[in-house]
Design a protein around this motif. Structure first.
Motif, PDB file in Angstrom:
ATOM      1  N   UNK A 138       0.909  -1.469  -0.065  1.00  0.00           N
ATOM      2  CA  UNK A 138      -0.135   0.102   0.195  1.00  0.00           C
ATOM      3  C   UNK A 138       0.936   1.592  -0.046  1.00  0.00           C
ATOM      4  N   UNK A 139       2.144   1.301   0.470  1.00  0.00           N
ATOM      5  CA  UNK A 139       2.282   2.258   0.256  1.00  0.00           C
ATOM      6  C   UNK A 139       3.554   2.427  -0.721  1.00  0.00           C
ATOM      7  N   UNK A 140       3.422   4.066  -1.378  1.00  0.00           N
ATOM      8  CA  UNK A 140       3.604   4.132  -2.724  1.00  0.00           C
ATOM      9  C   UNK A 140       4.723   3.726  -3.296  1.00  0.00           C
ATOM     10  N   UNK A 141       5.433   3.147  -3.629  1.00  0.00           N
ATOM     11  CA  UNK A 141       6.805   2.725  -4.990  1.00  0.00           C
ATOM     12  C   UNK A 141       6.805   0.663  -4.497  1.00  0.00           C
ATOM     13  N   UNK A 142       6.194   0.152  -2.749  1.00  0.00           N
ATOM     14  CA  UNK A 142       6.412  -0.615  -3.346  1.00  0.00           C
ATOM     15  C   UNK A 142       6.654  -1.751  -4.028  1.00  0.00           C
ATOM     16  N   UNK A 143       5.008  -1.747  -4.832  1.00  0.00           N
ATOM     17  CA  UNK A 143       4.541  -2.859  -5.338  1.00  0.00           C
ATOM     18  C   UNK A 143       5.347  -2.931  -6.634  1.00  0.00           C
ATOM     19  N   UNK A 144       6.059  -1.449  -7.446  1.00  0.00           N
ATOM     20  CA  UNK A 144       7.220  -2.188  -7.990  1.00  0.00           C
ATOM     21  C   UNK A 144       8.880  -2.279  -7.866  1.00  0.00           C
ATOM     22  N   UNK A 145       9.054  -2.055  -6.599  1.00  0.00           N
ATOM     23  CA  UNK A 145      10.521  -1.877  -6.108  1.00  0.00           C
ATOM     24  C   UNK A 145       9.596  -4.222  -5.559  1.00  0.00           C
ATOM     25  N   UNK A 146       8.752  -4.055  -5.310  1.00  0.00           N
ATOM     26  CA  UNK A 146       8.793  -5.662  -5.639  1.00  0.00           C
ATOM     27  C   UNK A 146       8.694  -6.334  -6.620  1.00  0.00           C
ATOM     28  N   UNK A 147       7.715  -6.171  -7.870  1.00  0.00           N
ATOM     29  CA  UNK A 147       7.833  -6.555  -9.185  1.00  0.00           C
ATOM     30  C   UNK A 147       8.799  -7.012  -9.437  1.00  0.00           C
TER      31      UNK A 147
END
Length: 241
Positions: free
Chosen positions: A47-56
């Protein structure tokens, strides 16, 4: 030049060239990822901005290691961080917990600790690490704040004085401190590359052909040339041939 990280794969002649193919291991490559955390939390969330992209991106790299045999992971470093506000001992525990839980996540998804050397560490950011955030912020009296966070005062005293300035503390609470609550992961790896070296082969030159010699016939006005045959000089109209 052949080095300890270079292996000769093949050597063949192609036309006028000697072609050598080497396997060269290139070191010093890195893959870096930064994941952010909520205040006082050690559980990672998308939910924190940027985390989803980094994990991907992390998933893509780790899954790619299974397919790309040219990449050799040397080791993985995971560092958990906590912001300087709050209780110092609790922050130390929190920073380490973030690193440990992140490693556990890697192990559950990729068996990272089984396949690679994983190093863990943690740190609590000092107040003076907020320098850059203060400089780029809209805080009115930046110099006063900079002098405070870089002073020799104890961490609780600095925090108390910052909180006594509501406008300043609002910037710290919403902009400067959140990025400090993070985990940084670095994957150090080497990459194999195939390099082709083509060298012109000097072949022996053929022996030069003997130069044709011109012989003079004793007959007047007649010469014999080995290259082009008999030459008759017709310049004397009274000569008999």
């Amino acid at each position: 030049q052949p080095q300890s990280d270079t292996v000769l794969l093949s050597q063949v002649e192609e036309g006028d060239y000697l072609v050598r193919r080497y396997l060269v291991r290139h070191g010093g490559d890195e893959a870096r990822y930064t994941l952010k955390y909520s205040i006082s939390a050690s559980r990672l969330t998308n939910l924190i901005a940027g985390n989803a992209e980094e994990l991907a991106e992390l998933d893509k790299f780790m899954n790619g290691l299974k397919q790309d045999t040219s990449i050799h992971v040397q080791h993985i470093e995971i560092v958990g961080y906590a912001s300087p506000d709050g209780n110092a001992r609790s922050n130390e525990t929190l920073a380490l917990s973030r690193a440990q839980k992140f490693r556990n996540m890697l192990d559950s998804r990729f068996n990272a600790s089984t396949h690679y050397k994983v190093q863990l560490s943690s740190a609590v950011e000092p107040w003076k690490a907020c320098d850059g955030g203060v400089e780029s912020s809209a805080i009115a009296d930046k110099q006063k704040v900079l002098d405070l966070i870089n002073s020799s005062a104890a961490a609780p005293t600095i925090e108390s004085q910052l909180k006594s300035m509501p406008a300043v503390w609002s910037v710290f609470r919403t902009q400067i401190l959140p990025p400090m609550r993070r985990v940084e992961m670095v994957i150090y790896y080497n990459t194999d590359r195939v390099v082709e070296v083509r060298t012109l082969v000097e072949k022996p030159k053929p022996a030069p052909k003997p130069q044709p010699q011109r012989m003079v016939c004793p007959c007047q006005g007649v010469q014999i040339d080995e290259a082009i045959g008999i030459i008759v000089d017709l310049s004397d109209p009274n000569a008999i041939y």
